[in-house]
Motif scaffolding. Structure first.
Motif, mmCIF file in Angstrom:
data_model
loop_
_atom_site.group_PDB
_atom_site.id
_atom_site.type_symbol
_atom_site.label_atom_id
_atom_site.label_comp_id
_atom_site.label_asym_id
_atom_site.label_seq_id
_atom_site.Cartn_x
_atom_site.Cartn_y
_atom_site.Cartn_z
ATOM 1 N N VAL A 72 0.851 -1.192 0.000
ATOM 2 C CA VAL A 72 0.000 0.000 0.000
ATOM 3 C C VAL A 72 0.886 1.240 0.000
ATOM 4 O O VAL A 72 1.686 1.444 0.920
ATOM 5 C CB VAL A 72 -0.931 0.024 1.220
ATOM 6 C CG1 VAL A 72 -1.799 1.288 1.210
ATOM 7 C CG2 VAL A 72 -1.815 -1.219 1.242
ATOM 8 N N GLY A 73 0.755 2.049 -1.037
ATOM 9 C CA GLY A 73 1.625 3.213 -1.148
ATOM 10 C C GLY A 73 2.998 2.804 -1.636
ATOM 11 O O GLY A 73 3.291 1.625 -1.856
ATOM 12 N N PRO A 74 3.912 3.763 -1.785
ATOM 13 C CA PRO A 74 5.258 3.449 -2.255
ATOM 14 C C PRO A 74 6.044 2.605 -1.248
ATOM 15 O O PRO A 74 5.777 2.639 -0.043
ATOM 16 C CB PRO A 74 5.905 4.833 -2.437
ATOM 17 C CG PRO A 74 4.768 5.793 -2.506
ATOM 18 C CD PRO A 74 3.688 5.213 -1.646
ATOM 19 N N LEU A 75 7.014 1.857 -1.742
ATOM 20 C CA LEU A 75 7.920 1.115 -0.877
ATOM 21 C C LEU A 75 8.655 2.085 0.044
ATOM 22 O O LEU A 75 9.101 3.157 -0.385
ATOM 23 C CB LEU A 75 8.928 0.340 -1.732
ATOM 24 C CG LEU A 75 9.886 -0.590 -0.982
ATOM 25 C CD1 LEU A 75 9.137 -1.776 -0.388
ATOM 26 C CD2 LEU A 75 11.000 -1.069 -1.927
ATOM 27 N N ASN A 76 8.763 1.718 1.314
ATOM 28 C CA ASN A 76 9.466 2.501 2.339
ATOM 29 C C ASN A 76 8.776 3.829 2.667
ATOM 30 O O ASN A 76 9.388 4.718 3.262
ATOM 31 C CB ASN A 76 10.927 2.765 1.946
ATOM 32 C CG ASN A 76 11.724 1.477 1.818
ATOM 33 O OD1 ASN A 76 11.510 0.540 2.569
ATOM 34 N ND2 ASN A 76 12.634 1.439 0.856
ATOM 35 N N ALA A 77 7.495 3.950 2.314
ATOM 36 C CA ALA A 77 6.743 5.171 2.636
ATOM 37 C C ALA A 77 5.685 4.894 3.703
ATOM 38 O O ALA A 77 4.702 5.632 3.816
ATOM 39 C CB ALA A 77 6.090 5.740 1.383
ATOM 40 N N GLY A 78 5.885 3.843 4.489
ATOM 41 C CA GLY A 78 4.891 3.456 5.484
ATOM 42 C C GLY A 78 4.688 4.471 6.589
ATOM 43 O O GLY A 78 3.611 4.534 7.189
ATOM 44 N N TRP A 79 5.725 5.268 6.873
ATOM 45 C CA TRP A 79 5.565 6.281 7.924
ATOM 46 C C TRP A 79 4.502 7.310 7.534
ATOM 47 O O TRP A 79 3.690 7.726 8.357
ATOM 48 C CB TRP A 79 6.903 6.974 8.196
ATOM 49 C CG TRP A 79 6.861 7.935 9.345
ATOM 50 C CD1 TRP A 79 6.817 9.288 9.295
ATOM 51 C CD2 TRP A 79 6.834 7.590 10.728
ATOM 52 N NE1 TRP A 79 6.761 9.817 10.553
ATOM 53 C CE2 TRP A 79 6.781 8.801 11.457
ATOM 54 C CE3 TRP A 79 6.856 6.383 11.429
ATOM 55 C CZ2 TRP A 79 6.746 8.832 12.849
ATOM 56 C CZ3 TRP A 79 6.812 6.411 12.813
ATOM 57 C CH2 TRP A 79 6.762 7.632 13.510
ATOM 58 N N THR A 80 4.484 7.687 6.252
ATOM 59 C CA THR A 80 3.470 8.608 5.764
ATOM 60 C C THR A 80 2.082 7.978 5.838
ATOM 61 O O THR A 80 1.113 8.609 6.256
ATOM 62 C CB THR A 80 3.772 9.014 4.312
ATOM 63 O OG1 THR A 80 5.050 9.652 4.266
ATOM 64 C CG2 THR A 80 2.712 9.962 3.771
ATOM 65 N N VAL A 81 1.984 6.695 5.459
ATOM 66 C CA VAL A 81 0.707 5.985 5.539
ATOM 67 C C VAL A 81 0.240 5.897 6.982
ATOM 68 O O VAL A 81 -0.944 6.101 7.282
ATOM 69 C CB VAL A 81 0.833 4.578 4.918
ATOM 70 C CG1 VAL A 81 -0.488 3.814 5.051
ATOM 71 C CG2 VAL A 81 1.243 4.669 3.451
ATOM 72 N N ALA A 82 1.172 5.612 7.898
ATOM 73 C CA ALA A 82 0.812 5.477 9.315
ATOM 74 C C ALA A 82 0.268 6.783 9.871
ATOM 75 O O ALA A 82 -0.739 6.796 10.582
ATOM 76 C CB ALA A 82 2.025 5.022 10.120
#
Length: 394
Positions: free
Chosen positions: A231-241
């Motif tokens: 979900v979303g770009p790779l390594n962009a989980g902080w933004t998703v969180a």
């Protein structure tokens, strides 16, 4: 204090109130209790689908996603009406308000149709896989790993306090995909079905009893997840969180104000100490309403005030816990009696879930932990509002 809104907002409120008057299911149809926040009895599925079909599930979304393109102020009065009647729009609140809403913000069109819409229509349920044994409020410390292997990620690690995971169809899971990147830069977000080989959910009881099996430990042992579930770009989980929690936090103060108001209405102080603490709670309630209304006005103007939300979160959660404590102390053995044991009740009504005064007090501790602990909120307030330096020793 009573807020007054423009005619279009009040018309929106009246339209929703009329829908509820016409469509709320009879109490007798809602007696089966959901066993977790990701378990939906058939009556709860029917209720959520009805909300979706009429555009009242997520009013700010477009009609194809269960809404009616409502403004922020219209969404606020919608929540007010739900709170006033003390009912849920969904009995899978994490799945609808956080997981599905996040997929609508960051997911591909295929992910929206395959995962988000079924959750919104109550055909599936979802839970949020964030916290770990060593990464509670500090998500950046998570250690659950996802390693790319061809067209799959291989996931290993553990989550904890995962509400409803054993009843959910999938988890929106935060994993570390780049261990060499700075802590906030190497996190990604995956959709992981709970029937995946190597995934184990272990429900655990809470302080209110072993029959309250909502929380889970979740273990990942070489779980293979298709790359298309990123979900979303790779390594962009902080933004998703941050966006995911933003869905939860933006109007969280209204829930605290509502619960505090109902605790106040349900408690009659008798001793001078109780009267003093009661008066403090009433003042806290008015303060929370006033500051929350100011925050709502700022948000409606498009202003970002994340630090201000921390003030509301801290005040609301701790005021609720304080009054729940004195109410329990004053009630004696009667504080252990659940409403279900003292007369008719309906699970559609939130009072069923708050239960006895002991349960309300026990659950109030989660309010000062979930969504960011009080300690974390104080750090945010100190640094972003008071301008104090970060950390440091004595």
């Amino acid at each position: 204090m009573k807020l007054h809104f423009d005619d279009d907002v009040e018309h929106f409120r009246a339209e929703f109130a009329a829908f509820l008057d016409e469509h709320l299911p009879p109490d007798a149809d809602t007696l089966e209790r959901p066993r977790s926040v990701s378990h939906l009895p058939e009556w709860a599925r029917r209720w959520q689908r009805l909300m979706f079909d009429h555009g009242w599930l997520l009013p700010q979304q477009p009609p194809e996603f269960g809404g009616r393109n409502a403004s922020m102020l219209q969404h606020f009065v919608y929540l007010e009406e739900l709170n006033r009647r003390r009912i849920y729009h969904s009995f899978n609140p994490q799945g609808v308000d956080i997981v599905a809403a996040s997929l609508l913000s960051f997911g591909t069109e295929e992910q929206k149709e395959r995962w988000a819409v079924p959750v919104l229509r109550a055909a599936m349920t979802a839970s949020l896989g964030m916290s770990e044994p060593g990464a509670g409020s500090d998500l950046a410390s998570l250690r659950t790993r996802a390693v790319r292997d061809g067209d799959h990620f291989v996931v290993n690690g553990q989550k904890v306090w995962t509400s409803g995971a054993h009843d959910a169809d999938f988890l929106l899971t935060f994993v570390r995909t780049d261990p060499d990147a700075p802590r906030h830069k190497g996190i990604s977000t995956l959709i992981i079905p709970t029937d995946s080989r190597g995934l184990t959910c272990r429900p655990m009881g809470s302080i209110v009893g072993l029959d309250d099996m909502d929380l889970n430990e979740v273990f990942f042992d070489d779980v293979r997840v298709p790359v298309e579930n990123l979900v979303g770009p790779l390594n962009a989980g902080w933004t998703v969180a941050n966006k995911s929690l933003g869905h939860e936090r933006s109007m969280l103060w209204l829930s605290y104000a509502d619960r505090l108001e109902n605790l106040i209405a349900d408690f009659t102080p008798t001793t001078p100490l109780e009267q003093d603490r009661y008066a403090t709670s009433v003042i806290d309630h008015y303060a929370l309403r006033l500051m929350g209304s100011a925050a709502l006005a700022r948000a409606a103007r498009g202003e970002d005030d994340a630090a201000g939300l921390s003030v509301l979160k801290l005040l609301g959660s701790e005021a609720e816990q304080s009054l729940a404590e004195v109410a329990l102390e004053s009630s004696g053995p009667q504080g252990l009696i659940h409403p279900a044991n003292s007369g008719p009740y309906a699970p559609l009504n939130l009072d069923h879930y708050f239960g006895s005064r002991f349960e309300r007090y026990a659950r109030s501790f989660s309010s000062t932990i979930a969504g960011g602990t009080s300690e974390i909120q104080r750090n945010i307030i100190a640094q972003r509002i008071l301008g104090l330096p970060r950390g440091g020793g004595m």
